[in-house]
Design an enzyme around this catalytic site. Structure first.
Site, PDB file in Angstrom:
ATOM      1  N   GLY A 111       8.761  -6.145   1.878  1.00  0.00           N
ATOM      2  CA  GLY A 111       9.378  -5.032   1.146  1.00  0.00           C
ATOM      3  C   GLY A 111       9.981  -4.007   2.078  1.00  0.00           C
ATOM      4  CB  SER A 149      19.022  36.050 -11.959  1.00  0.00           C
ATOM      5  OG  SER A 149      17.801  35.525 -11.551  1.00  0.00           O
ATOM      6  CB  VAL A 150      23.522  38.707 -10.901  1.00  0.00           C
ATOM      7  CG1 VAL A 150      22.413  39.540 -11.478  1.00  0.00           C
ATOM      8  CG2 VAL A 150      23.465  38.689  -9.385  1.00  0.00           C
ATOM      9  CG  PHE A 162      16.343  25.818  -5.452  1.00  0.00           C
ATOM     10  CD1 PHE A 162      16.580  25.969  -6.804  1.00  0.00           C
ATOM     11  CD2 PHE A 162      16.322  24.534  -4.917  1.00  0.00           C
ATOM     12  CE1 PHE A 162      16.800  24.872  -7.621  1.00  0.00           C
ATOM     13  CE2 PHE A 162      16.538  23.425  -5.722  1.00  0.00           C
ATOM     14  CZ  PHE A 162      16.778  23.599  -7.082  1.00  0.00           C
ATOM     15  CD  GLU A 189      16.272  35.381  -8.431  1.00  0.00           C
ATOM     16  OE1 GLU A 189      15.899  35.365  -7.262  1.00  0.00           O
ATOM     17  OE2 GLU A 189      16.758  36.379  -8.977  1.00  0.00           O
ATOM     18  CB  VAL A 220       6.061 -11.205   8.185  1.00  0.00           C
ATOM     19  CG1 VAL A 220       6.543 -11.976   6.957  1.00  0.00           C
ATOM     20  CG2 VAL A 220       5.577 -12.151   9.258  1.00  0.00           C
ATOM     21  CB  ALA A 261       4.455   3.905  -4.430  1.00  0.00           C
ATOM     22  NE  ARG A 270      15.238  28.852 -10.207  1.00  0.00           N
ATOM     23  CZ  ARG A 270      15.405  27.726 -10.888  1.00  0.00           C
ATOM     24  NH1 ARG A 270      14.904  26.598 -10.445  1.00  0.00           N
ATOM     25  NH2 ARG A 270      16.072  27.716 -12.012  1.00  0.00           N
ATOM     26  CB  SER A 317       4.581  -0.905   5.788  1.00  0.00           C
ATOM     27  OG  SER A 317       3.719  -0.494   6.767  1.00  0.00           O
TER      28      SER A 317
HETATM   29  C1  FAD Z   1       7.315   6.159  -0.631  1.00  0.00           C
HETATM   30  C2  FAD Z   1       6.081   5.324  -0.458  1.00  0.00           C
HETATM   31  C3  FAD Z   1       4.978   5.597  -1.236  1.00  0.00           C
HETATM   32  C4  FAD Z   1       3.814   4.849  -1.100  1.00  0.00           C
HETATM   33  N1  FAD Z   1       2.739   5.138  -1.869  1.00  0.00           N
HETATM   34  C5  FAD Z   1       1.618   4.422  -1.755  1.00  0.00           C
HETATM   35  C6  FAD Z   1       0.474   4.704  -2.550  1.00  0.00           C
HETATM   36  O1  FAD Z   1       0.497   5.600  -3.381  1.00  0.00           O
HETATM   37  N2  FAD Z   1      -0.638   3.955  -2.374  1.00  0.00           N
HETATM   38  C7  FAD Z   1      -0.672   2.957  -1.451  1.00  0.00           C
HETATM   39  O2  FAD Z   1      -1.690   2.311  -1.329  1.00  0.00           O
HETATM   40  N3  FAD Z   1       0.378   2.660  -0.685  1.00  0.00           N
HETATM   41  C8  FAD Z   1       1.518   3.368  -0.814  1.00  0.00           C
HETATM   42  N4  FAD Z   1       2.587   3.079  -0.016  1.00  0.00           N
HETATM   43  C9  FAD Z   1       2.455   2.032   0.994  1.00  0.00           C
HETATM   44  C10 FAD Z   1       2.899   0.685   0.440  1.00  0.00           C
HETATM   45  O3  FAD Z   1       1.949   0.224  -0.467  1.00  0.00           O
HETATM   46  C11 FAD Z   1       3.024  -0.295   1.595  1.00  0.00           C
HETATM   47  O4  FAD Z   1       4.036   0.202   2.440  1.00  0.00           O
HETATM   48  C12 FAD Z   1       3.446  -1.630   1.109  1.00  0.00           C
HETATM   49  O5  FAD Z   1       2.502  -2.176   0.266  1.00  0.00           O
HETATM   50  C13 FAD Z   1       3.722  -2.587   2.262  1.00  0.00           C
HETATM   51  O6  FAD Z   1       4.298  -3.763   1.754  1.00  0.00           O
HETATM   52  P1  FAD Z   1       5.696  -4.323   2.275  1.00  0.00           P
HETATM   53  O7  FAD Z   1       5.916  -5.634   1.654  1.00  0.00           O
HETATM   54  O8  FAD Z   1       6.774  -3.341   2.052  1.00  0.00           O
HETATM   55  O9  FAD Z   1       5.401  -4.447   3.815  1.00  0.00           O
HETATM   56  P2  FAD Z   1       6.395  -4.604   5.019  1.00  0.00           P
HETATM   57  O10 FAD Z   1       6.849  -3.258   5.475  1.00  0.00           O
HETATM   58  O11 FAD Z   1       7.458  -5.562   4.692  1.00  0.00           O
HETATM   59  O12 FAD Z   1       5.401  -5.217   6.087  1.00  0.00           O
HETATM   60  C14 FAD Z   1       4.259  -4.515   6.495  1.00  0.00           C
HETATM   61  C15 FAD Z   1       3.455  -5.267   7.539  1.00  0.00           C
HETATM   62  O13 FAD Z   1       2.831  -6.383   6.967  1.00  0.00           O
HETATM   63  C16 FAD Z   1       3.085  -7.570   7.698  1.00  0.00           C
HETATM   64  N5  FAD Z   1       3.207  -8.670   6.756  1.00  0.00           N
HETATM   65  C17 FAD Z   1       3.816  -8.612   5.551  1.00  0.00           C
HETATM   66  N6  FAD Z   1       3.643  -9.769   4.905  1.00  0.00           N
HETATM   67  C18 FAD Z   1       2.958 -10.584   5.711  1.00  0.00           C
HETATM   68  C19 FAD Z   1       2.495 -11.912   5.586  1.00  0.00           C
HETATM   69  N7  FAD Z   1       2.710 -12.625   4.498  1.00  0.00           N
HETATM   70  N8  FAD Z   1       1.802 -12.433   6.617  1.00  0.00           N
HETATM   71  C20 FAD Z   1       1.577 -11.716   7.726  1.00  0.00           C
HETATM   72  N9  FAD Z   1       2.000 -10.455   7.895  1.00  0.00           N
HETATM   73  C21 FAD Z   1       2.671  -9.882   6.896  1.00  0.00           C
HETATM   74  C22 FAD Z   1       4.357  -7.279   8.457  1.00  0.00           C
HETATM   75  O14 FAD Z   1       4.386  -8.022   9.655  1.00  0.00           O
HETATM   76  C23 FAD Z   1       4.275  -5.795   8.706  1.00  0.00           C
HETATM   77  O15 FAD Z   1       3.577  -5.554   9.887  1.00  0.00           O
HETATM   78  C24 FAD Z   1       3.764   3.797  -0.139  1.00  0.00           C
HETATM   79  C25 FAD Z   1       4.894   3.521   0.651  1.00  0.00           C
HETATM   80  C26 FAD Z   1       6.041   4.272   0.489  1.00  0.00           C
HETATM   81  C27 FAD Z   1       7.240   3.963   1.342  1.00  0.00           C
END
Ligand code: FAD
Ligand code: FES
Ligand code: FES
Length: 1325
Positions: free
Chosen positions: A254, A1076-1077, A794, A1257, A251, A332, A908, A257
């Site tokens: 965002g 640097s030049v 760099f 540099e 599903v 994030a 650098r 993940s």
């Molecule tokens: C650059 C980056 C930095 C990040 N930094 C952090 C951080 O500092 N700290 C941290 O904790 N996390 C961090 N994350 C992780 C981020 O929090 C998770 O990737 C995010 O919360 C997942 O949510 P999503 O909606 O994008 O999931 P998706 O990628 O859309 O889905 C993830 C999974 O959840 C399942 N799913 C989603 N919704 C449902 C639902 N309603 N019912 C059943 N299954 C569901 C999907 O099937 C899938 O398997 C980071 C990610 C990135 C890319």
């Protein structure tokens, strides 16, 4: 697009006011195929923010339009149905009208290479769409997900501040005594000339989308591609139906993940379900006892809702919400928080999830739904471990999560520590909850969970059970620590490494929680509860925070200059506005050439191995694959020389590091080339020895020849007369260039006379021309190399770029078709190497007063598998190692070690940042031994006035002393040192540190020939001028400076002069741009060309002094006087003999000093940069805005080098840190809260361009003031704990090193593994 059972519309969405209908798109793909090139691609994994766009949607129920910033690289196109996407092109352009954000970021000098700029602009723009007068917090929050490698962020913040309610009063505050002096300038831009922000001028949301949202029936949309089906249900029933039909389909909410998994791990989903606008997933309900949050809410929405709930509920009910909110502030960057959903976060159960450890201790419940009905499961350890009995069933959807309010006498906290304070996954995080029952301190309920210490969130269930019934006191804490350490165990070889640090954090967090609760208990019942001693309260306080404040000071140009003379003026970067509008063209922005192919490399996966076989058959059979270039094709041209050492383009017999190029797949499209590259099968047989570390190289005598040595005075004799002798060593880790634009090239065969054009992001066009010509067996005059601009380099875009360009050109030539090659961030980091790790050993002989009379040093650099520039790097390291000090008797030897890593190269500073740090560490240790302040020992050993360097070049150190004194004054060093000492005596768990470091950076290339430069200037008959020269514009603003030079020399306005880029066609035989030049040397060549022209034209001008350039050009033409001239500079006089150890390798010295103050958290290793003061001697600045930009940018890059940038390698030599999510460069949260920069008054020098100095540099090294400030703080902590021995700290001084150096009962409590009893996850390099 193919359509659909349920709904028959093509996929379309609005992108910057134009409707875009996508045809023949792959089923799930990203925004980039639209080819609006303003949006940049820096990492593809959501970690850099270069691709930021604004997504707007209309909600017909509440009749509101919402805007949010998002990372285009993670947005599936199918999820954009009905959305309006605003890219940088949509908000303003030079052809229409630029937007105030674009104008201000450019005019405030917030762009250098410009590659990050569109992302920055879009983040600020979106913020302003939502908050036209944002607060400073909102501003830094909005930029938290955008990385910039060039500017150091200060000018970007300055630009943003002009939109905030608070104006920039601080100029006048800090240098208030100076504003009376007319020649002093405190500003680099003038706010008065900015366009006002007028929200009524913004693009409107497309009415068609509103009507569609209002009118269209809610039906599932299905988009079918070749390999994948995308299902977007718009009702809950349809969602459940889809999940029932395709239980294995993810599903996607965002996609933050699922997206990275598909991209990086090759996970493939034939069906994707992506709910759109389902109300039942997007709600929040706060009842008497609990808050229920819809699983579809974005983390930003959750953050907002929690903020509201906290406002409206009594404090005691909100403890869980406060803890969640705290984590959401650093989780994030804002783009990811806008995209990621709460449900996706919970269900993906990442091991480092910040929210799950908290939710897991909070008695939360997950509301699930499927076609079969409702179900509730607790969000507990079993769920997190994916126990089948506690997990979601494949057909179930998480609808919402129920979070109970906290009760009276219930306390909840969350903790996290990451490599960087924000936008970095936690090393360890934790959620903790205790419930006492009315009025008491006896534990009734206790829950503790940790992230980062196992495959998913781990709960310390048994420990908590055993602690129930105990009173909340020190004895309980002691038992709790031991129980938890027994239960939450990490093997020595645990993935992610840093095992002892993680173990320490486990108990440090527990201790923090203990203190926090104790403090609240005391507040609630001061009589019964003992509370905390004041000194220990610091464990709970947040690290220093405050709004960014910066000041600048430079001296105005000589009043004798003509009014239109731009030399000395803070002229904006020539491409600034184009960077900000996305119109600046980088290599990958060039339009596709007819029948263009894409090239993807296959790289070695073993560090030292024989290649037994390479099987290309499967890869060749894939659709779209045109060819695979191997060594066989290159027979006879596969070898080349870098600085006298033979190298190979492609490897077929043996590989000597991971990331070496084995072959190259050429296909019709990028996707096809990349897919096929993965199918090339290479069989290896490992070879011995495997040499990774410097120590292993020493053991195996594995060095590149020759060894280098510098000797001055008589070291052995001097050791006999000194009061003390100490010996020590320091390791300095490597550094990744992390230019925002990865290695990029496009090779176009012209189809005539074997001509070939190479468009490439490089610092060294001549080298590219040579290596391509020799690979194609063509004369150089058939191969032309063109560089418009480079998105950061760099030092990293020279020799490796050449290898890749040669192979790409070979493929292009062979097939007679254009070939493009753009590396992914991960490939780039894997293949290209970076700054050399160093080991420095020193033996110092010194007197009681701190004078160092004898110094014997050894430098070992980790050169990697081939020579590259390693020898030059150790040479420069040697020539600059004494930094600002006169050591009367000195011997320093240096070796470049041959190891099984990708060859390290120029970065650098070129050896100086490492060599200088070794010397400064030695001085710091001498000071400690003498019981003197480090700044005293620095001062006593510093060069004074006229002196001689160890290679016997004369030096006048007047400006060095002046920089030092001004820095001490400006930073109020003595006062602040006393304040730091007071703070440290009052705070046990937080410590401050202060350090000041001088700088002497010699500038020059060590050879006359290396410094020659050329230019070509044409005057056209309309009086306009075209200038070109051999330097590359890579952000440093060299083209801007060159136009300033032409403007001064020809006395014409800048607007009359144009520069198109660098090409071997216009200026041949150019030297590398670096060291640097670039502006120094090319500027002298440009000046020469202009003077030649002026000399020719003088008779004409003097005949008609009131004429215009058009008149003079026409008159010259009529008199047959050439209006085109080349200019040349033969290079600074320079020589160095390594036989005698003497010479005059440098033309001049850049001097400076920096003072930094930090605060550290002794329990977690976190640090905050409180304030930095920099004073630099820049001679007479040609452009103070560009020069200050170089100083600050380099300073922040240096700060990254010495504090947070850490490369990790496996014991097999594989680089783990291959993107912004693993490798942390400084972000906006890292820059000093206060930053003050001051340039010394102009000083004249005879040989350089208008007495200017090159500054590219030198500033890097000043970043080590932060290293020594942390060192000072750690030292204070250790002294208080009775640890008086010498303090040995290696670079980078990461949270791990800081925490482990602040030894205390927790670091002693953790289990320690016997070395050799386990295979560590990584090897320290
Ligand atoms: C650059 C980056 C930095 C990040 N930094 C952090 C951080 O500092 N700290 C941290 O904790 N996390 C961090 N994350 C992780 C981020 O929090 C998770 O990737 C995010 O919360 C997942 O949510 P999503 O909606 O994008 O999931 P998706 O990628 O859309 O889905 C993830 C999974 O959840 C399942 N799913 C989603 N919704 C449902 C639902 N309603 N019912 C059943 N299954 C569901 C999907 O099937 C899938 O398997 C980071 C990610 C990135 C890319
Ligand atoms: S390219 Fe999208 S965040 Fe880096
Ligand atoms: S200007 Fe920000 S990365 Fe270059």
């Amino acid at each position: 697009l193919e359509h659909t059972e349920s709904y028959s519309l093509p996929l379309w969405f609005y992108s910057y006011s134009r409707k875009r209908i996508l045809e023949n798109t792959l089923s799930l793909t990203m925004l980039f195929p639209v080819r609006l090139t303003g949006t940049k691609y820096g990492c593809g994994t959501g970690g850099c923010g270069a691709c930021t766009v604004m997504i707007s949607r209309y909600n017909p129920t509440i009749k509101r339009i919402s805007h949010h910033a998002a990372n285009a690289c993670l947005i599936p196109i199918c999820s954009l149905y009905g959305a309006a996407v605003t890219t940088i092109e949509g908000i303003g352009s030079t052809k229409t009208r630029i937007h105030p954000v674009q104008e201000r970021i450019a005019k405030c000098h917030g762009t250098q290479c410009g590659f990050c700029t569109p992302g920055m602009v879009m983040s600020i723009y979106t913020l302003l769409r939502n908050h036209p007068e944002p607060s400073l917090e909102q501003l830094t929050d909005a930029l938290g997900g955008n990385l910039c490698r060039c500017t150091g962020y200060r000018p970007i913040i300055d630009a943003c501040k002009t939109f905030c309610k608070v104006s920039r009063k601080e100029y006048f505050f800090f240098f208030k005594d100076l504003i009376i002096l007319e020649r002093i300038s405190l500003k680099l831009f003038s706010e008065e000339e900015f366009l006002p922000l007028d929200p009524t001028q913004e693009l409107i949301f497309p009415p068609e989308l509103m009507i569609m949202a209002e009118k269209q029936p809610q039906r599932t949309r299905i988009f079918g591609g070749d390999r994948m089906t995308w299902i977007s249900p718009t009702t809950l029933t349809a969602l459940l139906e889809a999940k029932f039909k395709y239980p294995q389909a993810p599903v996607v909410m965002g996609n933050t993940s699922v997206g990275p998994e598909m991209k990086l791990k090759g996970v493939f989903h034939p069906v994707i379900i992506s709910p759109d606008g389902i109300e039942e997933l997007n709600f929040a309900n706060c009842s008497h006892n609990e808050l229920t949050l819809g699983a579809g809410l974005s983390l930003t929405q959750v953050k907002y809702i929690l903020g509201e709930v906290i406002q409206n509920l009594p404090e005691e009910k909100t403890r869980m919400y406060r803890a969640l909110l705290k984590h959401l502030r650093t989780l994030a960057g804002s783009q990811i928080r806008n995209m990621a959903s709460l449900g996706g976060h919970i269900v993906s159960r990442h091991l480092d999830s910040d929210l799950n450890p908290l939710l897991a201790v909070g008695n939360c419940t997950l509301n699930l739904l499927s076609k079969k009905g409702k179900r509730q499961v607790p969000l507990n350890e079993e769920f997190l471990r994916r126990c089948p009995s506690a997990d979601l069933k494949p057909e179930e959807i998480l609808i919402s999560v129920k979070i109970p309010h906290s009760r009276k006498w219930e306390f909840v906290s969350g903790f996290r520590q990451a490599q960087r304070q924000q936008n970095a996954l936690a090393v360890v995080n934790s959620g903790m909850r205790v419930f006492f029952g009315e009025g008491g301190d006896i534990i009734r309920e206790l829950s503790i969970s940790y992230g980062g210490v196992g495959p998913t969130t781990v709960c310390a269930k048994n420990s908590c059970r055993k602690l129930i019934g105990r009173p909340w006191n020190e004895e309980m804490l002691d038992v709790a620590c031991r129980l938890v350490l027994d239960e939450v165990t990490l093997p020595g070889s645990a993935p992610g490494g840093r095992v002892e640090f993680k173990r320490t954090l486990i108990v440090s967090f527990l201790f923090k929680f203990y203190l926090e609760v104790l403090q609240i208990l005391k507040r609630m019942d001061p009589v019964r509860s003992p509370g905390l001693a004041d000194k220990y309260e610091s464990a709970l306080e947040d690290l220093h925070s405050g709004h960014h404040c910066s000041t600048l000071k430079y001296e105005n140009v000589d009043s004798k200059n003509l009014p239109q003379d731009p030399i000395g003026q803070p002229i904006m970067h020539l491409s600034g506005i184009k960077h900000a509008t996305g119109e600046a063209i980088y290599c990958d922005d060039m339009p596709t050439v007819d029948r263009e192919l894409f090239l993807s490399f296959v790289t070695s996966s073993r560090a030292h191995a024989k290649i037994v076989s390479i099987d290309l058959s499967e890869a060749l059979s894939l659709p779209g694959v045109v060819d695979i270039v191997t060594e066989e094709h290159l027979r006879g041209v596969n070898s080349f020389c870098i600085l006298s050492e033979p190298e190979k383009l492609l490897r077929t017999e043996e590989v000597s590091c991971v990331g070496q190029l084995v072959c190259a797949v050429i296909a019709e499209s990028e996707v096809q080339a990349k897919q096929a590259a993965k199918r090339v099968k290479v069989v290896y047989q490992d070879l011995q020895p495997l040499i990774l570390t410097i120590e292993e190289a020493i053991q195996h005598n594995s060095f590149f020849e020759p060894e280098r040595k510098l000797e001055y005075g008589n070291v052995d004799e001097a050791f006999k007369v000194v009061d003390h002798i100490l010996e020590g060593e320091i390791h300095i880790g490597g550094q990744e260039h992390f230019y925002m634009e990865t290695q990029s090239m496009l090779v176009v065969p012209k189809g005539e006379d074997q001509e070939i054009d190479v468009y490439v992001s490089t610092q060294f066009p001549k080298y590219i021309q040579d290596i391509v010509a020799s690979t194609l067996k063509l004369p150089a005059n058939k191969v032309m190399c063109h560089v418009k601009r480079v998105g950061g380099a760099f030092g990293g875009k020279t020799y490796k770029t050449g290898i890749m360009a040669a192979i790409t050109a070979f493929a292009a030539n062979k097939h007679g078709r254009a070939v493009r090659c753009i590396l992914e961030r991960g490939e780039d980091m894997l293949i290209t190497g970076g700054r050399h790790p160093y080991l420095g050993k020193y033996k110092a002989g010194f007197m009681n007063d701190g004078r160092i009379l004898a110094l014997d040093m050894q430098h070992y650099s980790n050169g990697g598998a081939s020579l590259d520039e390693s020898l030059l790097v150790i040479e420069m390291g040697l020539l600059k190692m004494e930094n600002a000090y006169k050591f009367p008797n000195l011997r320093c030897r240096a070796w470049a070690c041959r190891t099984n890593f990708p060859s390290n190269t120029a970065l650098r500073g070129f050896g100086f940042p490492q060599a200088g740090l070794i010397t400064e560490s030695c001085i710091t240790e001498v000071a400690a031994r003498c019981g003197l302040a480090p700044e005293k020992v620095r001062m006593i050993n510093m060069y004074k006035e006229i002196d001689q360097t160890p290679y016997k070049q004369e030096i006048n150190a007047k400006n060095l002393i002046q920089c030092w004194k001004e820095c001490m004054d400006m930073s109020s060093y003595s006062l602040r040192k006393a304040a730091v000492e007071k703070f440290n005596s009052e705070n046990y768990w937080k410590k401050k540190g202060l350090a000041v470091v001088p700088l002497k950076f010699p500038v020059g290339l060590g050879s006359v020939a290396a410094g020659q430069a050329a230019a070509l200037v044409h005057i056209y008959l309309d009086g306009s001028v075209l200038v070109t020269h051999g330097g590359i514009e890579m952000g440093q603003g060299v083209h801007t400076k060159m136009i300033q030079v032409v403007s001064r020399e020809l006395r014409m306005p800048i607007s009359n002069i144009h520069l198109r880029g660098t090409s071997t066609e216009t200026v041949p035989n150019t030297n590398i741009s670096g060291g640097s030049v670039v502006a120094d040397l090319n500027g002298l060549a440009v000046k020469d060309a202009c003077q030649t022209l002026l000399k020719r034209l003088e008779p004409i001008i003097s005949k008609n002094p009131q004429g215009t350039w058009k008149d003079w050009a026409q008159a010259a033409f009529d008199e047959s006087i050439s209006l085109s001239a080349t200019g040349y500079f033969r290079g600074y006089e320079s020589n160095m003999s390594w036989e005698t150890g003497e010479g005059h390798p440098f033309e001049y010295f850049v001097y400076g000093a920096a003072c930094s103050e930090v605060e550290i958290d002794c329990l977690t290793g976190a640090h905050k940069n409180i304030r930095t003061d920099v004073v630099m001697d820049v001679g007479c600045s040609i452009n103070p805005a560009l020069d200050i930009g170089q100083i600050e940018g380099a300073f922040i890059q240096g700060m990254g080098l010495y504090t947070i940038e850490e490369l990790h390698y496996s014991p097999q030599g594989v680089l783990y840190t291959r993107g912004p999510n693993q490798y942390k460069i400084p972000a906006i949260c890292d820059i000093p809260t206060e930053l003050h920069i001051s340039l010394l008054p102009p000083s004249q020098s005879s040989n350089t361009l208008y007495s200017s100095k090159g500054l590219g540099e030198s500033g890097i090294f000043l970043g080590c003031s932060m290293f020594f400030a942390i060192h000072d703080a750690v030292n204070a902590a250790r002294q208080e704990r009775g640890l008086f021995g010498p303090l040995k700290l290696n670079s980078p001084l990461t949270p791990e090193k800081i925490r482990m150096a602040c030894e205390d009962k927790f670091t002693k409590m953790i289990p320690k593994d016997k070395p050799g009893s386990y295979v560590p996850w990584n090897v320290p390099i």
